[in-house]
Write an enzyme that holds these catalytic residues in place. Structure first.
Site, PDB file in Angstrom:
ATOM      1  N   GLU A   1     -22.617 -58.695  22.731  1.00  0.00           N
ATOM      2  CA  GLU A   1     -22.924 -57.837  21.578  1.00  0.00           C
ATOM      3  C   GLU A   1     -23.632 -58.629  20.485  1.00  0.00           C
ATOM      4  O   GLU A   1     -23.244 -59.754  20.154  1.00  0.00           O
ATOM      5  CB  GLU A   1     -21.631 -57.220  21.012  1.00  0.00           C
ATOM      6  CG  GLU A   1     -21.901 -56.407  19.735  1.00  0.00           C
ATOM      7  CD  GLU A   1     -20.771 -55.492  19.295  1.00  0.00           C
ATOM      8  OE1 GLU A   1     -19.795 -55.313  20.040  1.00  0.00           O
ATOM      9  OE2 GLU A   1     -20.888 -54.940  18.182  1.00  0.00           O
TER      10      GLU A   1
ATOM     11  N   LYS B   1     -10.901 -53.778  28.439  1.00  0.00           N
ATOM     12  CA  LYS B   1     -11.820 -54.757  27.857  1.00  0.00           C
ATOM     13  C   LYS B   1     -11.134 -55.425  26.687  1.00  0.00           C
ATOM     14  O   LYS B   1     -10.376 -54.789  25.962  1.00  0.00           O
ATOM     15  CB  LYS B   1     -13.113 -54.077  27.389  1.00  0.00           C
ATOM     16  CG  LYS B   1     -14.110 -55.038  26.733  1.00  0.00           C
ATOM     17  CD  LYS B   1     -15.497 -54.439  26.562  1.00  0.00           C
ATOM     18  CE  LYS B   1     -15.662 -53.525  25.378  1.00  0.00           C
ATOM     19  NZ  LYS B   1     -15.350 -54.143  24.069  1.00  0.00           N
TER      20      LYS B   1
HETATM   21  N1  LIG Z   1     -20.823 -46.431  15.411  1.00  0.00           N
HETATM   22  C1  LIG Z   1     -20.633 -47.684  15.813  1.00  0.00           C
HETATM   23  N2  LIG Z   1     -21.593 -48.284  16.556  1.00  0.00           N
HETATM   24  C2  LIG Z   1     -21.440 -49.561  16.989  1.00  0.00           C
HETATM   25  O1  LIG Z   1     -22.333 -50.074  17.689  1.00  0.00           O
HETATM   26  C3  LIG Z   1     -20.242 -50.250  16.644  1.00  0.00           C
HETATM   27  C4  LIG Z   1     -19.264 -49.563  15.887  1.00  0.00           C
HETATM   28  N3  LIG Z   1     -19.494 -48.301  15.473  1.00  0.00           N
HETATM   29  N4  LIG Z   1     -18.087 -50.156  15.558  1.00  0.00           N
HETATM   30  C5  LIG Z   1     -17.726 -51.407  16.179  1.00  0.00           C
HETATM   31  C6  LIG Z   1     -18.905 -52.262  16.310  1.00  0.00           C
HETATM   32  C7  LIG Z   1     -19.488 -52.707  14.982  1.00  0.00           C
HETATM   33  N5  LIG Z   1     -20.870 -52.823  15.301  1.00  0.00           N
HETATM   34  C8  LIG Z   1     -21.866 -53.184  14.402  1.00  0.00           C
HETATM   35  C9  LIG Z   1     -21.885 -52.647  13.149  1.00  0.00           C
HETATM   36  C10 LIG Z   1     -22.883 -52.982  12.248  1.00  0.00           C
HETATM   37  C11 LIG Z   1     -23.886 -53.868  12.616  1.00  0.00           C
HETATM   38  C12 LIG Z   1     -24.958 -54.194  11.645  1.00  0.00           C
HETATM   39  O2  LIG Z   1     -25.030 -53.641  10.573  1.00  0.00           O
HETATM   40  N6  LIG Z   1     -25.846 -55.122  11.976  1.00  0.00           N
HETATM   41  C13 LIG Z   1     -26.986 -55.485  11.125  1.00  0.00           C
HETATM   42  C14 LIG Z   1     -27.468 -56.851  11.508  1.00  0.00           C
HETATM   43  C15 LIG Z   1     -26.876 -57.919  10.655  1.00  0.00           C
HETATM   44  C16 LIG Z   1     -27.426 -59.281  11.048  1.00  0.00           C
HETATM   45  O3  LIG Z   1     -28.573 -59.334  11.533  1.00  0.00           O
HETATM   46  O4  LIG Z   1     -26.728 -60.270  10.912  1.00  0.00           O
HETATM   47  C17 LIG Z   1     -28.135 -54.506  11.340  1.00  0.00           C
HETATM   48  O5  LIG Z   1     -28.994 -54.422  10.453  1.00  0.00           O
HETATM   49  O6  LIG Z   1     -28.210 -53.845  12.390  1.00  0.00           O
HETATM   50  C18 LIG Z   1     -23.862 -54.405  13.895  1.00  0.00           C
HETATM   51  C19 LIG Z   1     -22.862 -54.051  14.788  1.00  0.00           C
HETATM   52  C20 LIG Z   1     -21.132 -52.484  16.661  1.00  0.00           C
HETATM   53  N7  LIG Z   1     -20.027 -51.599  16.978  1.00  0.00           N
HETATM   54  C1  LIG Z   2     -19.660 -51.320  21.258  1.00  0.00           C
HETATM   55  C2  LIG Z   2     -18.743 -51.494  22.412  1.00  0.00           C
HETATM   56  C3  LIG Z   2     -19.122 -52.624  23.300  1.00  0.00           C
HETATM   57  C4  LIG Z   2     -17.326 -51.577  21.947  1.00  0.00           C
HETATM   58  O1  LIG Z   2     -16.641 -52.556  22.082  1.00  0.00           O
HETATM   59  C5  LIG Z   2     -16.775 -50.391  21.284  1.00  0.00           C
HETATM   60  O2  LIG Z   2     -17.389 -49.299  21.308  1.00  0.00           O
HETATM   61  O3  LIG Z   2     -15.682 -50.525  20.719  1.00  0.00           O
HETATM   62 MG   LIG Z   3     -14.822 -52.441  20.973  1.00  0.00          MG
END
Ligand SMILES: Nc1nc(=O)c2c([nH]1)NC[C@@H]1CN(c3ccc(C(=O)N[C@@H](CCC(=O)O)C(=O)O)cc3)CN21
Ligand SMILES: CC(C)C(=O)C(=O)O
Ligand SMILES: [Mg+2]
Length: 269
Positions: A187, A118
């Site tokens: 995502e 991916k």
């Molecule tokens: N443990 C983990 N889970 C994940 O899903 C993940 C990772 N790590 N690392 C790579 C990416 C990073 N990801 C993330 C990390 C943080 C948010 C986050 O804090 N989002 C906010 C929303 C912000 C907005 O609305 O603009 C939230 O409150 O959920 C989202 C995706 C998803 N992926």
């Molecule tokens: C959250 C998924 C789609 C990913 O790319 C990851 O785990 O790195």
């Molecule tokens: Mg990834």
């Protein structure tokens, strides 16, 4: 001991055929023993570069190396027999040119024996996706919130809140589809955008923070198990592994201090 019946693993083309059908089930895994459990229920297992954050305490996925992905990819392939194993290409190993991407993705396929890779990016990665698929490497694409671009985006930000950005996301989805991707991770995007992309393209969409309108779902295993103390909002927490680990470690600590471990059953006589 009875011999294990050989199972033919799910393939990338089999995932591609699931468009609009029974939802595709997926989780990440980085580790042989957890992967063996996930393997009973998942159509594909992603060895995600999120392992940099989850397993190695990094602040983003930008620091993950190809060697680290290969090490965890081998562990997951060894631990599983049924699910398709997809390995994330880490930042800096595929963006520069299609030939660089092929060289690195071929190393991942040869050394881990996984079934697909991916990579993140839409229109800008389409030429590379075509180059890889035409040369024998199935590619899962990934658009929307692309964590490897965290420093350009200025954080992990939900995509598509302003409708002006939607056209770019549609173009990204169409470009990776035309380039030959067998599935597409969406995502961190608002539901109506994910729904529209899913309707628009003939390959399955796999959502993470992108609503139930997608053709399948993926989550980070440790997040849904309750091991991440601060998971993103899109995570539904199905377990309390953090609490269970703490209770077990505390019980062990108490036992050691009062010399009730090792007990009769754990001693060689
Ligand atoms: N443990 C983990 N889970 C994940 O899903 C993940 C990772 N790590 N690392 C790579 C990416 C990073 N990801 C993330 C990390 C943080 C948010 C986050 O804090 N989002 C906010 C929303 C912000 C907005 O609305 O603009 C939230 O409150 O959920 C989202 C995706 C998803 N992926
Ligand atoms: C959250 C998924 C789609 C990913 O790319 C990851 O785990 O790195
Ligand atoms: Mg990834």
């Amino acid at each position: 001991m009875s011999a294990q019946k050989p199972v033919r693993r799910i393939t990338a083309p089999q995932i591609a055929k699931r468009k609009g059908g029974e939802p595709i089930v997926s989780l990440t895994s980085y580790h042989a023993h957890t992967a063996a459990i996930v393997d009973k229920y998942a159509d594909f297992i992603l060895v995600g570069d999120s392992l940099g954050m989850v397993m190695h305490g990094m602040e983003s996925t930008v620091g993950v190396s190809l060697d680290l992905m290969i090490m965890h990819g081998k562990a997951v392939v060894r631990g599983t027999r049924q699910a398709l194993v997809v390995v994330d290409m880490p930042f800096g190993t595929y963006e520069e040119s299609p030939s660089e991407a092929f060289r690195n993705a071929a190393r991942v396929m040869k050394e881990t024996q996984c079934g697909a890779v991916k990579l993140e990016g839409g229109v800008r990665m389409a030429e590379t996706i075509r180059f890889l698929t035409e040369r024998g490497i199935p590619v899962m694409a990934h658009i929307g919130l692309t964590p490897q671009s965290v420093h350009v985006m200025g954080g992990f930000k939900t995509q598509g809140r302003e409708q002006d950005d939607w056209e770019q996301h549609f173009e990204d989805a169409r470009a990776v589809t035309e380039a030959g991707a067998f599935a597409l991770v969406l995502e961190g995007m608002v539901e109506p955008l994910a729904a529209q992309i899913t309707k628009d393209i003939p390959i399955p969409t796999i959502g993470i923070g992108a609503s139930a309108t997608c053709d399948g779902q993926i989550l980070v295993l440790e997040d849904m198990l309750g091991l991440n103390p601060a998971p993103p909002k899109f995570v539904k927490v199905y377990g309390n592994l953090g609490g269970q680990i703490e209770a077990a470690v505390k019980a062990y600590s108490d036992d050691v201090k009062e010399r009730s471990f090792p007990g009769e059953k754990q001693v060689y006589r």
